[in-house]
Write an enzyme that holds these catalytic residues in place. Structure first.
Site, PDB file in Angstrom:
ATOM      1  N   PHE A 179       0.884  -1.077  -0.049  1.00 29.46           N
ATOM      2  CA  PHE A 179       0.035   0.060   0.107  1.00 29.46           C
ATOM      3  C   PHE A 179       0.835   1.326  -0.020  1.00 29.46           C
ATOM      4  CE2 PHE A 179      -2.023   2.590   3.351  1.00 29.46           C
ATOM      5  CZ  PHE A 179      -2.871   3.681   2.459  1.00 29.46           C
TER       6      PHE A 179
ATOM      7  N   ASP B 234      10.405  -7.266  -2.697  1.00 30.65           N
ATOM      8  CA  ASP B 234       8.879  -7.347  -2.071  1.00 30.65           C
ATOM      9  C   ASP B 234       8.746  -8.977  -2.388  1.00 30.65           C
ATOM     10  OD1 ASP B 234       6.064  -7.706  -1.755  1.00 30.65           O
ATOM     11  OD2 ASP B 234       6.193  -5.442  -1.582  1.00 30.65           O
TER      12      ASP B 234
ATOM     13  N   LEU C 206       5.662 -10.275  -2.349  1.00 30.60           N
ATOM     14  CA  LEU C 206       4.509 -10.449  -2.630  1.00 30.60           C
ATOM     15  C   LEU C 206       3.387 -11.145  -1.692  1.00 30.60           C
ATOM     16  CD1 LEU C 206       5.071 -11.114  -6.521  1.00 30.60           C
ATOM     17  CD2 LEU C 206       4.663  -8.882  -5.595  1.00 30.60           C
TER      18      LEU C 206
ATOM     19  N   SER D 177       8.568   3.118  11.118  1.00 30.77           N
ATOM     20  CA  SER D 177       8.323   2.704  12.467  1.00 30.77           C
ATOM     21  C   SER D 177       6.898   2.926  12.645  1.00 30.77           C
ATOM     22  CB  SER D 177       9.116   3.625  13.629  1.00 30.77           C
ATOM     23  OG  SER D 177       8.811   3.301  14.776  1.00 30.77           O
TER      24      SER D 177
ATOM     25  N   TYR E  16       4.048  -6.322  17.620  1.00 29.53           N
ATOM     26  CA  TYR E  16       4.396  -5.616  16.592  1.00 29.53           C
ATOM     27  C   TYR E  16       5.152  -4.156  17.028  1.00 29.53           C
ATOM     28  CZ  TYR E  16       3.179  -2.183  12.632  1.00 29.53           C
ATOM     29  OH  TYR E  16       3.175  -1.181  11.723  1.00 29.53           O
TER      30      TYR E  16
ATOM     31  N   LYS F  99       8.778  -2.876  16.170  1.00 28.47           N
ATOM     32  CA  LYS F  99       9.032  -1.519  15.526  1.00 28.47           C
ATOM     33  C   LYS F  99      10.075  -0.705  16.449  1.00 28.47           C
ATOM     34  CE  LYS F  99       6.834  -1.578  11.702  1.00 28.47           C
ATOM     35  NZ  LYS F  99       7.390  -1.363  10.631  1.00 28.47           N
TER      36      LYS F  99
HETATM   37  P1  NAD Z   1       1.366  -3.478   3.068  1.00 25.64           P
HETATM   38  O1  NAD Z   1       0.915  -4.869   3.860  1.00 25.64           O
HETATM   39  O2  NAD Z   1       0.582  -3.280   1.966  1.00 25.64           O
HETATM   40  O3  NAD Z   1       2.901  -3.374   2.543  1.00 25.64           O
HETATM   41  C1  NAD Z   1       4.138  -4.336   3.062  1.00 25.64           C
HETATM   42  C2  NAD Z   1       4.821  -4.661   1.904  1.00 25.64           C
HETATM   43  O4  NAD Z   1       5.826  -5.487   2.384  1.00 25.64           O
HETATM   44  C3  NAD Z   1       3.906  -5.680   1.049  1.00 25.64           C
HETATM   45  O5  NAD Z   1       3.907  -5.515  -0.340  1.00 25.64           O
HETATM   46  C4  NAD Z   1       4.423  -7.084   1.366  1.00 25.64           C
HETATM   47  O6  NAD Z   1       4.201  -7.993   0.051  1.00 25.64           O
HETATM   48  C5  NAD Z   1       5.701  -6.827   1.428  1.00 25.64           C
HETATM   49  N1  NAD Z   1       6.420  -7.762   2.374  1.00 25.64           N
HETATM   50  C6  NAD Z   1       5.923  -8.391   3.754  1.00 25.64           C
HETATM   51  N2  NAD Z   1       6.634  -9.397   4.221  1.00 25.64           N
HETATM   52  C7  NAD Z   1       7.934  -9.154   3.107  1.00 25.64           C
HETATM   53  C8  NAD Z   1       9.024  -9.976   3.129  1.00 25.64           C
HETATM   54  N3  NAD Z   1       9.320 -10.731   4.305  1.00 25.64           N
HETATM   55  N4  NAD Z   1       9.902  -9.690   2.423  1.00 25.64           N
HETATM   56  C9  NAD Z   1       9.768  -8.952   1.461  1.00 25.64           C
HETATM   57  N5  NAD Z   1       8.566  -8.107   1.287  1.00 25.64           N
HETATM   58  C10 NAD Z   1       7.760  -8.394   2.410  1.00 25.64           C
HETATM   59  O7  NAD Z   1       1.610  -2.683   4.457  1.00 25.64           O
HETATM   60  P2  NAD Z   1       1.662  -1.075   4.498  1.00 25.64           P
HETATM   61  O8  NAD Z   1       0.451  -0.603   5.236  1.00 25.64           O
HETATM   62  O9  NAD Z   1       1.999  -0.392   3.017  1.00 25.64           O
HETATM   63  O10 NAD Z   1       2.940  -0.735   5.706  1.00 25.64           O
HETATM   64  C11 NAD Z   1       4.141  -0.452   4.946  1.00 25.64           C
HETATM   65  C12 NAD Z   1       4.826  -0.186   6.228  1.00 25.64           C
HETATM   66  O11 NAD Z   1       4.324   1.029   7.178  1.00 25.64           O
HETATM   67  C13 NAD Z   1       5.289  -1.297   7.130  1.00 25.64           C
HETATM   68  O12 NAD Z   1       6.532  -1.345   7.771  1.00 25.64           O
HETATM   69  C14 NAD Z   1       4.250  -1.188   8.405  1.00 25.64           C
HETATM   70  O13 NAD Z   1       4.706  -1.697   9.550  1.00 25.64           O
HETATM   71  C15 NAD Z   1       4.153   0.489   8.453  1.00 25.64           C
HETATM   72  N6  NAD Z   1       3.294   1.036   9.088  1.00 25.64           N
HETATM   73  C16 NAD Z   1       2.006   1.060   8.396  1.00 25.64           C
HETATM   74  C17 NAD Z   1       0.830   1.546   8.923  1.00 25.64           C
HETATM   75  C18 NAD Z   1      -0.471   1.615   8.433  1.00 25.64           C
HETATM   76  O14 NAD Z   1      -1.335   2.197   8.921  1.00 25.64           O
HETATM   77  N7  NAD Z   1      -0.623   1.355   7.265  1.00 25.64           N
HETATM   78  C19 NAD Z   1       1.058   2.516  10.284  1.00 25.64           C
HETATM   79  C20 NAD Z   1       2.176   2.508  10.768  1.00 25.64           C
HETATM   80  C21 NAD Z   1       3.353   1.740  10.329  1.00 25.64           C
HETATM   81  C1  UD2 Z   2      -2.607   0.548  12.776  1.00 22.81           C
HETATM   82  C2  UD2 Z   2      -1.620  -0.234  11.592  1.00 22.81           C
HETATM   83  C3  UD2 Z   2      -0.283  -0.632  12.414  1.00 22.81           C
HETATM   84  C4  UD2 Z   2       0.045   0.183  13.049  1.00 22.81           C
HETATM   85  C5  UD2 Z   2      -0.875   1.101  14.118  1.00 22.81           C
HETATM   86  C6  UD2 Z   2      -0.126   2.431  14.637  1.00 22.81           C
HETATM   87  C7  UD2 Z   2      -2.993  -1.238   9.857  1.00 22.81           C
HETATM   88  C8  UD2 Z   2      -3.534  -2.648   9.383  1.00 22.81           C
HETATM   89  N1  UD2 Z   2      -2.417  -1.375  11.030  1.00 22.81           N
HETATM   90  O1  UD2 Z   2      -3.081  -0.456  13.755  1.00 22.81           O
HETATM   91  O2  UD2 Z   2       0.456  -1.053  11.329  1.00 22.81           O
HETATM   92  O3  UD2 Z   2       1.374   0.878  12.965  1.00 22.81           O
HETATM   93  O4  UD2 Z   2      -1.778   1.466  13.322  1.00 22.81           O
HETATM   94  O5  UD2 Z   2      -0.585   2.778  15.801  1.00 22.81           O
HETATM   95  O6  UD2 Z   2      -3.024  -0.152   9.247  1.00 22.81           O
HETATM   96  N2  UD2 Z   2     -11.310  -1.912  14.042  1.00 22.81           N
HETATM   97  C9  UD2 Z   2     -12.846  -2.105  14.086  1.00 22.81           C
HETATM   98  N3  UD2 Z   2     -13.489  -2.962  13.082  1.00 22.81           N
HETATM   99  C10 UD2 Z   2     -12.751  -3.394  11.943  1.00 22.81           C
HETATM  100  C11 UD2 Z   2     -11.281  -3.103  12.041  1.00 22.81           C
HETATM  101  C12 UD2 Z   2     -10.906  -2.378  13.138  1.00 22.81           C
HETATM  102  O7  UD2 Z   2     -13.439  -1.592  15.312  1.00 22.81           O
HETATM  103  O8  UD2 Z   2     -13.343  -4.037  11.096  1.00 22.81           O
HETATM  104  C13 UD2 Z   2     -10.925  -1.296  14.925  1.00 22.81           C
HETATM  105  C14 UD2 Z   2      -9.703  -1.885  15.809  1.00 22.81           C
HETATM  106  O9  UD2 Z   2     -10.126  -2.507  16.962  1.00 22.81           O
HETATM  107  C15 UD2 Z   2      -8.695  -0.500  16.347  1.00 22.81           C
HETATM  108  C16 UD2 Z   2      -9.291   0.640  15.275  1.00 22.81           C
HETATM  109  O10 UD2 Z   2     -10.273   0.050  14.538  1.00 22.81           O
HETATM  110  O11 UD2 Z   2      -9.368   0.030  17.669  1.00 22.81           O
HETATM  111  C17 UD2 Z   2      -7.976   0.723  14.081  1.00 22.81           C
HETATM  112  O12 UD2 Z   2      -7.644  -0.564  13.755  1.00 22.81           O
HETATM  113  P1  UD2 Z   2      -6.676  -1.076  12.411  1.00 22.81           P
HETATM  114  O13 UD2 Z   2      -6.664  -2.612  12.566  1.00 22.81           O
HETATM  115  O14 UD2 Z   2      -6.966  -0.331  11.448  1.00 22.81           O
HETATM  116  O15 UD2 Z   2      -5.331  -0.293  12.971  1.00 22.81           O
HETATM  117  P2  UD2 Z   2      -4.447  -0.276  14.408  1.00 22.81           P
HETATM  118  O16 UD2 Z   2      -4.566   1.013  15.025  1.00 22.81           O
HETATM  119  O17 UD2 Z   2      -4.605  -1.666  15.162  1.00 22.81           O
END
Ligand code: NAD
Ligand code: UD2
Length: 307
Positions: free
Chosen positions: A12, A32, A34, A118, A143, A147
């Site tokens: 993403f 990646d 995938l 992070s 998690y 981080k």
């Molecule tokens: P995502 O799952 O969409 O992207 C992660 C990517 O890493 C994917 O393309 C996946 O295929 C690849 N990947 C996973 N395991 C792998 C491995 N072992 N080797 C190679 N590639 C691998 O997630 P995202 O939301 O885009 O998150 C990106 C980064 O941001 C992550 O480090 C995540 O922890 C961090 N992050 C995301 C959020 C959020 O809200 N989405 C919040 C805080 C931190």
């Molecule tokens: C998100 C990130 C994680 C991280 C963190 C930072 C994702 C998937 N995870 O975790 O990577 O770094 O933020 O603080 O983006 N919920 C519902 N119903 C649903 C899904 C979720 O109620 O169908 C609630 C869940 O219990 C939580 C909130 O929504 O209270 C957010 O959940 P999340 O999974 O989107 O993200 P979070 O905060 O666990």
């Protein structure tokens, strides 16, 4: 024209970052496996290496000749890390060490700067919000612990091995291409997709927990600004909006954006779910020169338009 490595570039956030780097004229190599990302997400023009980021040989080869690295590959779901503790630890922490190790100066070339993801999850259950970067780090999930481990190893990378790094503590990121079909995805993509299909929204707990939802374009802007600021002091910054939204407020806002009244189904709270998570934007805004964040309504419209 720089050559940059983006781990997780088929995911993403990584796919948006890759597109932005290519648009400004850089070359991009993506590593990646995938697992949660897809080839369809890969920005045209980027080179894809399919492999595991926890494999040191794969990372070393992918790092060859690059001018900088964005390390985003991880298992981003808190819930999945609760279920698969050891497996996710290898991806979320050991792999970061593999990246930092490969970034060390070698064979006459300088150390490679690394900007890495992070998370707000390092703060655990905060006593007060908004959280600034000096708030205590007391993660409550595997998690978040991994981080925080990344941040500690980034300090080692800088102090012991001279690798410049910068860590970005993303809060709850949302936007187009966040997989809406995975139960492990972010709540906004799950809610938008379910409402679009006329399905009820599952609220875990009472729905009064709050999150700081930050649009993916703001996260990309922070990543682009961050890499040139990487240094051996291993700085870390929040990436957030400073605006709290409860889950109940969020479902109402999504309802308005979709023009439908959402049906809510209350379910038990998730194990280790954080109650309140809202960040302070001040330090990052100043140091990285960030613009005001995209308002939630505008970001939600972009997600709904993409579905
Ligand atoms: P995502 O799952 O969409 O992207 C992660 C990517 O890493 C994917 O393309 C996946 O295929 C690849 N990947 C996973 N395991 C792998 C491995 N072992 N080797 C190679 N590639 C691998 O997630 P995202 O939301 O885009 O998150 C990106 C980064 O941001 C992550 O480090 C995540 O922890 C961090 N992050 C995301 C959020 C959020 O809200 N989405 C919040 C805080 C931190
Ligand atoms: C998100 C990130 C994680 C991280 C963190 C930072 C994702 C998937 N995870 O975790 O990577 O770094 O933020 O603080 O983006 N919920 C519902 N119903 C649903 C899904 C979720 O109620 O169908 C609630 C869940 O219990 C939580 C909130 O929504 O209270 C957010 O959940 P999340 O999974 O989107 O993200 P979070 O905060 O666990």
């Amino acid at each position: 024209m720089a050559l940059l490595l983006v781990t997780g570039g088929c995911g993403f956030i990584g796919s948006h970052l890759t597109a932005a780097l290519l648009a400004r004229g850089d070359r991009v190599r993506v590593l990646d496996d995938l697992s949660t990302g897809s080839r369809a997400n890969l920005a045209p023009g980027a080179t894809l290496v399919v492999g595991k980021v926890e494999d040191p040989e794969t990372v070393r080869a992918a790092m060859e000749g690059v001018d900088g690295c964005f390390h985003l590959a991880a298992i981003a779901s808190v819930a999945r890390c609760t279920e698969a503790w050891l497996e996710t630890h290898r991806v979320n922490l050991s792999a970061t060490i593999a990246v930092l190790d490969a970034a060390r100066a070698a064979f006459g070339r300088a150390a490679i700067p690394v900007a890495y993801a992070s998370s707000a999850a390092i703060y655990g259950m905060p006593e007060f919000c908004p959280l600034d970067e000096d708030a205590p780090a007391r993660p409550l999930s595997a998690y978040g612990a991994d981080k925080l481990g990344c941040e500690l190893h980034a300090r080692v990378a800088g102090q012991v091995h001279g690798v410049p790094t910068i860590g970005l503590r993303f809060f709850n990121v949302y936007g187009p291409r966040q997989d809406p079909r995975s139960p492990y995805s972010g709540v906004i993509s799950i809610f938008c997709e379910r409402l679009n299909r006329g399905l009820p929204l599952a609220i875990h707990g009472d729905g009064r927990q709050t999150r700081d939802f930050v649009f993916v374009a703001d996260v990309v802007a922070a990543l682009l600004a961050a890499l040139p600021m990487a240094e051996t002091g291993a700085p870390v910054f929040n990436v957030c909006t400073g605006q709290p939204s409860s889950l109940l407020d969020l479902s109402a806002a999504i309802g308005r954006a979709c023009g439908q009244e959402p049906r809510l189904e209350h379910q038990p709270a998730r194990l280790g779910d954080i109650r309140h998570s809202v960040g302070s934007v001040l330090r990052a805004r100043q140091a990285l020169g960030l613009k005001p964040p995209v308002p939630l309504e505008e970001g939600l419209a972009a997600v709904i338009g993409w579905l």
